[in-house]
Design a protein around this motif. Structure first.
Motif, short mmCIF file in Angstrom:
data_model
loop_
_atom_site.label_atom_id
_atom_site.label_comp_id
_atom_site.label_asym_id
_atom_site.label_seq_id
_atom_site.Cartn_x
_atom_site.Cartn_y
_atom_site.Cartn_z
N ARG A 19 0.35 -23.16 -2.86
CA ARG A 19 -0.18 -22.72 -4.16
C ARG A 19 -0.36 -21.20 -4.19
O ARG A 19 -0.03 -20.56 -5.19
CB ARG A 19 -1.50 -23.43 -4.46
CG ARG A 19 -1.32 -24.88 -4.76
CD ARG A 19 -2.63 -25.63 -5.01
NE ARG A 19 -2.36 -27.04 -5.18
CZ ARG A 19 -1.82 -27.57 -6.27
NH1 ARG A 19 -1.53 -26.81 -7.30
NH2 ARG A 19 -1.57 -28.86 -6.33
N VAL A 22 3.14 -19.65 -4.47
CA VAL A 22 3.69 -19.79 -5.83
C VAL A 22 3.04 -18.77 -6.76
O VAL A 22 3.73 -18.05 -7.49
CB VAL A 22 3.51 -21.24 -6.34
CG1 VAL A 22 3.75 -21.33 -7.84
CG2 VAL A 22 4.45 -22.20 -5.60
N HIS A 85 -3.31 -20.40 -14.76
CA HIS A 85 -2.15 -20.76 -13.95
C HIS A 85 -2.41 -22.13 -13.34
O HIS A 85 -3.49 -22.39 -12.82
CB HIS A 85 -1.93 -19.73 -12.84
CG HIS A 85 -0.90 -20.14 -11.84
ND1 HIS A 85 0.46 -19.97 -12.06
CD2 HIS A 85 -1.01 -20.71 -10.62
CE1 HIS A 85 1.13 -20.42 -11.01
NE2 HIS A 85 0.26 -20.87 -10.13
N ARG A 86 -1.43 -22.97 -13.42
CA ARG A 86 -1.50 -24.26 -12.71
C ARG A 86 -0.12 -24.58 -12.17
O ARG A 86 0.88 -24.13 -12.70
CB ARG A 86 -2.02 -25.37 -13.61
CG ARG A 86 -1.09 -25.76 -14.72
CD ARG A 86 -1.68 -26.89 -15.59
NE ARG A 86 -0.70 -27.30 -16.58
CZ ARG A 86 0.21 -28.25 -16.40
NH1 ARG A 86 0.26 -28.91 -15.26
NH2 ARG A 86 1.06 -28.56 -17.35
N CYS A 87 -0.10 -25.34 -11.10
CA CYS A 87 1.20 -25.76 -10.58
C CYS A 87 1.09 -27.13 -9.95
O CYS A 87 0.04 -27.54 -9.49
CB CYS A 87 1.77 -24.73 -9.59
SG CYS A 87 0.94 -24.63 -8.01
N ALA A 94 8.26 -26.91 -7.07
CA ALA A 94 6.99 -26.72 -7.78
C ALA A 94 7.29 -26.43 -9.24
O ALA A 94 8.28 -25.77 -9.56
CB ALA A 94 6.20 -25.56 -7.17
N HIS A 95 6.45 -26.95 -10.10
CA HIS A 95 6.51 -26.64 -11.52
C HIS A 95 5.20 -25.94 -11.87
O HIS A 95 4.12 -26.46 -11.60
CB HIS A 95 6.70 -27.90 -12.36
CG HIS A 95 8.08 -28.43 -12.27
ND1 HIS A 95 8.50 -29.24 -11.24
CD2 HIS A 95 9.16 -28.22 -13.05
CE1 HIS A 95 9.78 -29.53 -11.41
NE2 HIS A 95 10.21 -28.92 -12.49
N ALA A 96 5.32 -24.75 -12.43
CA ALA A 96 4.14 -23.94 -12.74
C ALA A 96 4.13 -23.57 -14.21
O ALA A 96 5.20 -23.34 -14.82
CB ALA A 96 4.11 -22.68 -11.88
N GLU A 97 2.94 -23.51 -14.76
CA GLU A 97 2.72 -23.01 -16.11
C GLU A 97 1.72 -21.87 -15.97
O GLU A 97 0.61 -22.07 -15.48
CB GLU A 97 2.15 -24.11 -16.99
CG GLU A 97 1.78 -23.64 -18.39
CD GLU A 97 1.07 -24.71 -19.20
OE1 GLU A 97 1.37 -24.81 -20.39
OE2 GLU A 97 0.21 -25.42 -18.63
N SER A 98 2.12 -20.67 -16.38
CA SER A 98 1.27 -19.50 -16.27
C SER A 98 1.18 -18.85 -17.64
O SER A 98 2.20 -18.48 -18.23
CB SER A 98 1.87 -18.49 -15.27
OG SER A 98 2.10 -19.10 -14.02
N ARG A 122 10.18 -23.38 -12.68
CA ARG A 122 10.50 -24.30 -11.60
C ARG A 122 10.78 -23.41 -10.40
O ARG A 122 11.69 -22.58 -10.43
CB ARG A 122 11.72 -25.17 -11.91
CG ARG A 122 11.94 -26.24 -10.80
CD ARG A 122 13.14 -27.13 -11.04
NE ARG A 122 14.34 -26.42 -10.62
CZ ARG A 122 15.37 -26.12 -11.40
NH1 ARG A 122 15.36 -26.45 -12.68
NH2 ARG A 122 16.41 -25.48 -10.91
#
Length: 183
Positions: A19, A22, A85-87, A94-98, A122
């Motif tokens: 984490r 990322v 931010h989350r992943c 990993a899929h992250a949304e920031s 991604r």
């Protein structure tokens, strides 16, 4: 501590490290954009990575040249702020949304535009390193405000250092030392 506890602890530590790696990739990208540091930006993409900024689709390693040209032509300075931010990590993917707020100071430095959106990433861990395989930027809100306060006699007299769009920016200074007289 039992063997089962050690295994669980090892998994938890690896998850925290993944984490952090990322998020580190996402924030290095933002810093690279603000400093126009093509090498730093490029280091966040895999060689076959893709970046989608609306209709502009670039192979990740080519994104830096495009972004630096666009930012340079449309602003005197800019800052990318990564907020929420989350992943989700699944093995080496990993899929992250920031959430991102980009503030652009107009070329005449009289106005600032704030654009808000998200980076949907991604990321893949290859050879032990997390990098972006696909980035899709969203744009969801924008507004413009008066920025002339920065040109006022009061602010100018304060002597604040301005960021620079290259490696002479003080964020690269090692070690960081006091620039003025300590009171």
């Amino acid at each position: 501590m039992t063997d089962v506890d050690l295994v669980r602890l090892g998994r938890d530590v690896q998850d925290l490290k993944d984490r952090a790696d990322v998020l580190g990739c996402v924030t290095r990208h933002a810093s690279g954009c603000d400093r126009h540091d093509a090498e730093l930006i490029t280091s966040t993409y895999h060689p076959d990575g893709v970046d989608e900024h609306g209709a502009a689709v670039n192979v990740g390693p080519g994104y830096a040249d495009w972004a630096n040209a666009v930012h340079g032509a449309t602003s005197a300075n800019h800052l990318h702020h990564i907020t929420t931010h989350r992943c989700e990590i699944d093995g080496d993917a990993a899929h992250a949304e920031s959430y991102v707020m980009v503030t652009l100071l107009s070329p005449d430095e009289a106005a600032a535009t704030v654009m808000c959106g998200r980076y949907l990433d991604r990321l893949e861990r290859r050879d032990g390193e997390w990098r972006i395989a696909l980035r899709r930027a969203t744009l969801e809100l924008a507004y413009t405000a008066d920025a002339r306060l920065l040109q006022s006699d009061f602010f100018v007299a304060q002597g604040y250092e301005r960021g620079r769009r290259d490696r002479t920016d003080p964020s690269y200074e090692r070690p960081l030392t006091a620039a003025g007289t300590v009171r």
